[in-house]
Motif scaffolding. Sequence first.
Motif, PDB file in Angstrom:
ATOM      1  N   UNK A  63       0.881  -1.260   0.035  1.00 42.61           N
ATOM      2  CA  UNK A  63      -0.002  -0.088  -0.003  1.00 42.61           C
ATOM      3  C   UNK A  63       0.940   1.201   0.098  1.00 42.61           C
ATOM      4  N   UNK A  64       2.142   1.071   0.598  1.00 42.66           N
ATOM      5  CA  UNK A  64       3.048   2.329   0.646  1.00 42.66           C
ATOM      6  C   UNK A  64       3.428   2.541  -0.569  1.00 42.66           C
ATOM      7  N   UNK A 104       1.028   4.048  -2.892  1.00 43.37           N
ATOM      8  CA  UNK A 104       0.716   5.510  -2.827  1.00 43.37           C
ATOM      9  C   UNK A 104       1.845   5.971  -3.579  1.00 43.37           C
ATOM     10  N   UNK A 105       3.036   5.559  -3.345  1.00 43.99           N
ATOM     11  CA  UNK A 105       3.937   6.394  -4.072  1.00 43.99           C
ATOM     12  C   UNK A 105       3.914   6.578  -5.459  1.00 43.99           C
ATOM     13  N   UNK A 106       3.611   5.314  -5.963  1.00 45.14           N
ATOM     14  CA  UNK A 106       3.355   5.258  -7.338  1.00 45.14           C
ATOM     15  C   UNK A 106       2.218   6.110  -7.715  1.00 45.14           C
ATOM     16  N   UNK A 107       1.196   6.227  -7.248  1.00 48.98           N
ATOM     17  CA  UNK A 107       0.127   6.945  -7.748  1.00 48.98           C
ATOM     18  C   UNK A 107       0.563   8.577  -7.659  1.00 48.98           C
ATOM     19  N   UNK A 108       1.265   9.003  -6.561  1.00 52.73           N
ATOM     20  CA  UNK A 108       1.651  10.115  -6.472  1.00 52.73           C
ATOM     21  C   UNK A 108       2.645  10.750  -7.598  1.00 52.73           C
ATOM     22  N   UNK A 109       3.561   9.716  -7.861  1.00 53.42           N
ATOM     23  CA  UNK A 109       4.619   9.986  -8.997  1.00 53.42           C
ATOM     24  C   UNK A 109       3.854  10.032 -10.254  1.00 53.42           C
ATOM     25  N   UNK A 110       2.853   9.222 -10.406  1.00 57.20           N
ATOM     26  CA  UNK A 110       2.040   9.233 -11.714  1.00 57.20           C
ATOM     27  C   UNK A 110       1.500  10.666 -11.845  1.00 57.20           C
ATOM     28  N   UNK A 111       0.619  11.003 -10.845  1.00 53.56           N
ATOM     29  CA  UNK A 111      -0.002  12.320 -10.943  1.00 53.56           C
ATOM     30  C   UNK A 111       1.026  13.581 -11.007  1.00 53.56           C
ATOM     31  N   UNK A 112       1.976  13.490 -10.447  1.00 54.04           N
ATOM     32  CA  UNK A 112       3.102  14.523 -10.859  1.00 54.04           C
ATOM     33  C   UNK A 112       3.584  14.457 -12.332  1.00 54.04           C
TER      34      UNK A 112
END
Length: 235
Positions: free
Chosen positions: A219-220, A223-231
């Motif tokens: 899950x961590x 979350x990191x992957x989603x955050x980088x993808x959004x960036x």
Amino acid sequence: MNELMATMGKALHLLVSFDPALWEIIGVSFRVSLTAILVALPPALLVALVLARVAFPGRWLAISLVNTFMAVPTVVVGLVLFMLLSRSGPLGEWQLLFTQRAMVVGQIILATPILIAMLHSSLQSIDQRAWETARQLGAGRLQAFAMLIREARFGVIAAVLAAFGRIIAEVGSAVMIGGNIEHFTRTITTAIALETLKGEFAQGIALGMVLLLLALLLNVLLGVMRGRGQQMVSA
């Protein structure tokens, strides 16, 4: 309360002392699930690309079927495979029932719809002009495909992590077609069920801790992957 704390202490001791039986079970689980992910990923990428980039009659139906298969219970997958692989089944001659290979097949079936759905979403979010530009610059289909995968790399990693978390924690298919055989097909989830029925909770709790830690890690990472993808999208 004292008994619970004592059992927790035994569970932690099994983990930190690298109990051979415990870590053998963990090894079987990871070996089966990693193999299933590696086999399922390439065809899932291809199907997701077709669904995301190729317009054909019935595409919406294909996407709906993929989303439906994501919700199929693991015991249903186990039941179907058991009927196919049993001695009286059409694939009984393959002698796969109660083997790790059968468990891999079951987990491939469970992982593939998740991979396709998440990869389709990631590939569809990429600007269509990226593919067209790559083709106009002389890139072959495989090169253009590799470019799209690189652009959607965070989504690909997220899909792999989500599918891996799903299959390593499943129990229905594993126990039905794996048989929970000691030193061979016993996985984390099937061992937890067995130890609980036997009243031996220490090993079950230790294995449960492994699953909880794995779930937290996945899950961590998600979350990191989603955050980088959004960036990447906002950039």
